[in-house]
Design an enzyme around this catalytic site. Structure first.
Site, PDB file in Angstrom:
ATOM      1  N   ARG A   1       1.165  76.822  86.507  1.00  0.00           N
ATOM      2  CA  ARG A   1       1.841  77.663  87.508  1.00  0.00           C
ATOM      3  C   ARG A   1       3.344  77.627  87.271  1.00  0.00           C
ATOM      4  O   ARG A   1       3.910  76.598  86.905  1.00  0.00           O
ATOM      5  CB  ARG A   1       1.511  77.082  88.884  1.00  0.00           C
ATOM      6  CG  ARG A   1       2.250  77.653  90.048  1.00  0.00           C
ATOM      7  CD  ARG A   1       1.731  77.021  91.339  1.00  0.00           C
ATOM      8  NE  ARG A   1       2.575  77.321  92.472  1.00  0.00           N
ATOM      9  CZ  ARG A   1       2.566  78.486  93.126  1.00  0.00           C
ATOM     10  NH1 ARG A   1       1.765  79.444  92.738  1.00  0.00           N
ATOM     11  NH2 ARG A   1       3.366  78.689  94.157  1.00  0.00           N
TER      12      ARG A   1
ATOM     13  N   TYR B   1       4.934  62.444  88.124  1.00  0.00           N
ATOM     14  CA  TYR B   1       4.505  61.698  89.307  1.00  0.00           C
ATOM     15  C   TYR B   1       3.603  60.531  88.898  1.00  0.00           C
ATOM     16  O   TYR B   1       2.958  60.565  87.843  1.00  0.00           O
ATOM     17  CB  TYR B   1       3.760  62.629  90.273  1.00  0.00           C
ATOM     18  CG  TYR B   1       4.688  63.555  91.040  1.00  0.00           C
ATOM     19  CD1 TYR B   1       5.450  63.082  92.096  1.00  0.00           C
ATOM     20  CD2 TYR B   1       4.810  64.898  90.700  1.00  0.00           C
ATOM     21  CE1 TYR B   1       6.304  63.914  92.801  1.00  0.00           C
ATOM     22  CE2 TYR B   1       5.660  65.747  91.401  1.00  0.00           C
ATOM     23  CZ  TYR B   1       6.409  65.242  92.453  1.00  0.00           C
ATOM     24  OH  TYR B   1       7.263  66.069  93.148  1.00  0.00           O
TER      25      TYR B   1
ATOM     26  N   TYR C   1       6.065  67.790  86.323  1.00  0.00           N
ATOM     27  CA  TYR C   1       6.749  68.957  86.884  1.00  0.00           C
ATOM     28  C   TYR C   1       8.126  69.115  86.248  1.00  0.00           C
ATOM     29  O   TYR C   1       8.783  68.136  85.893  1.00  0.00           O
ATOM     30  CB  TYR C   1       6.923  68.807  88.404  1.00  0.00           C
ATOM     31  CG  TYR C   1       5.680  69.147  89.204  1.00  0.00           C
ATOM     32  CD1 TYR C   1       4.502  68.419  89.051  1.00  0.00           C
ATOM     33  CD2 TYR C   1       5.681  70.205  90.107  1.00  0.00           C
ATOM     34  CE1 TYR C   1       3.353  68.737  89.776  1.00  0.00           C
ATOM     35  CE2 TYR C   1       4.547  70.530  90.844  1.00  0.00           C
ATOM     36  CZ  TYR C   1       3.387  69.794  90.668  1.00  0.00           C
ATOM     37  OH  TYR C   1       2.269  70.123  91.389  1.00  0.00           O
TER      38      TYR C   1
ATOM     39  N   TYR D   1      10.017  65.536  85.435  1.00  0.00           N
ATOM     40  CA  TYR D   1       9.588  64.240  85.966  1.00  0.00           C
ATOM     41  C   TYR D   1       8.074  64.190  86.016  1.00  0.00           C
ATOM     42  O   TYR D   1       7.397  65.226  86.079  1.00  0.00           O
ATOM     43  CB  TYR D   1      10.208  63.961  87.345  1.00  0.00           C
ATOM     44  CG  TYR D   1      10.179  65.116  88.306  1.00  0.00           C
ATOM     45  CD1 TYR D   1      11.217  66.047  88.336  1.00  0.00           C
ATOM     46  CD2 TYR D   1       9.112  65.297  89.185  1.00  0.00           C
ATOM     47  CE1 TYR D   1      11.193  67.117  89.213  1.00  0.00           C
ATOM     48  CE2 TYR D   1       9.082  66.363  90.072  1.00  0.00           C
ATOM     49  CZ  TYR D   1      10.132  67.275  90.072  1.00  0.00           C
ATOM     50  OH  TYR D   1      10.100  68.348  90.935  1.00  0.00           O
TER      51      TYR D   1
ATOM     52  N   GLU E   1       5.962  78.029 100.698  1.00  0.00           N
ATOM     53  CA  GLU E   1       5.642  79.016  99.666  1.00  0.00           C
ATOM     54  C   GLU E   1       4.737  80.124 100.187  1.00  0.00           C
ATOM     55  O   GLU E   1       4.040  79.939 101.193  1.00  0.00           O
ATOM     56  CB  GLU E   1       4.925  78.302  98.507  1.00  0.00           C
ATOM     57  CG  GLU E   1       5.707  77.138  97.963  1.00  0.00           C
ATOM     58  CD  GLU E   1       5.363  76.812  96.523  1.00  0.00           C
ATOM     59  OE1 GLU E   1       4.216  77.041  96.115  1.00  0.00           O
ATOM     60  OE2 GLU E   1       6.268  76.347  95.810  1.00  0.00           O
TER      61      GLU E   1
HETATM   62  C1  LIG Z   1       4.450  73.172  94.698  1.00  0.00           C
HETATM   63  C2  LIG Z   1       5.602  73.085  94.032  1.00  0.00           C
HETATM   64  C3  LIG Z   1       6.240  71.832  93.660  1.00  0.00           C
HETATM   65  C4  LIG Z   1       7.363  71.901  92.867  1.00  0.00           C
HETATM   66  C5  LIG Z   1       7.980  70.711  92.465  1.00  0.00           C
HETATM   67  C6  LIG Z   1       7.447  69.502  92.867  1.00  0.00           C
HETATM   68  O1  LIG Z   1       8.035  68.342  92.457  1.00  0.00           O
HETATM   69  C7  LIG Z   1       6.344  69.443  93.671  1.00  0.00           C
HETATM   70  C8  LIG Z   1       5.735  70.626  94.072  1.00  0.00           C
END
Ligand SMILES: C=Cc1ccc(O)cc1
Length: 178
Positions: free
Chosen positions: A48, A20, A26, A18, A71
């Site tokens: 990452r 943003y 991500y 997806y 995390e």
């Molecule tokens: C920081 C990790 C993280 C993983 C997936 C997401 O949609 C947003 C943040």
């Protein structure tokens, strides 16, 4: 994929890509009812990737799912998935040090937990950087639960396109030979 999501079981084992609304891309996998894997293709910490992150995963109502975790970096994440609408709403709470030194976190985190823990002690946590965004889902795959092939290598330029083009996984949702 045109599946309609109704139960928690429909969601577990699903692999998503997806983007943003701020442009960050991500890739995320509901590995099982308490574990997530992900890879970051665009945005502040592109490059990452993480496997076997413990998370809280619930269904809020039919076809709507909430996922939240904290995390080793001190980053907290809360995601709401609306897969039947191809939408995600995510909020990421970054400690100040990740905003100032994102490059420290751009790695396969699992092999560098000590580095993340040292950085979170050394650098500032506050004020946190809060990133609340909607995202549009561009890929949904039924990988099945506990599939180690889904997130198994570092992100590279064009990886999401390879997946969307059907070039990355075989019929059993295993990585095709390169
Ligand atoms: C920081 C990790 C993280 C993983 C997936 C997401 O949609 C947003 C943040």
């Amino acid at each position: 994929m045109t599946k309609t999501f109704k139960t928690l079981d429909d969601f577990l084992g699903t692999h998503f890509i997806y983007t943003y609304d701020n442009g960050w891309e991500y890739e995320w996998y509901a590995k099982n009812d308490h574990t997530v894997d992900y890879r970051i293709h665009g945005g502040m910490v592109a490059g990452r990737w993480v496997t076997d992150q413990e998370a809280n995963i619930v269904m809020l109502t039919e076809g709507i799912y909430k996922v939240a975790w904290t995390e080793p970096t001190g980053t907290d994440v809360a995601l709401d998935f609306l897969p039947n609408e191809n939408k995600v709403n995510g909020t990421i709470f970054f400690p100040k040090w990740v905003q100032e030194h994102p490059e420290i976190t751009v790695t396969y985190q699992n092999e560098h937990i000590d580095v993340m823990e040292a950085a979170r002690e050394k650098y500032a946590t506050y004020p946190k950087m809060v990133v609340p965004e909607f995202a549009t889902i561009t890929y949904i795959g039924d990988a099945g639960q506990n599939n180690e092939y889904v997130i198994s290598e570092a992100p590279y330029q064009g990886l999401p396109d390879d997946i969307r083009a059907g070039k990355y996984f075989d019929a059993n949702y295993q990585r095709v030979n390169k």
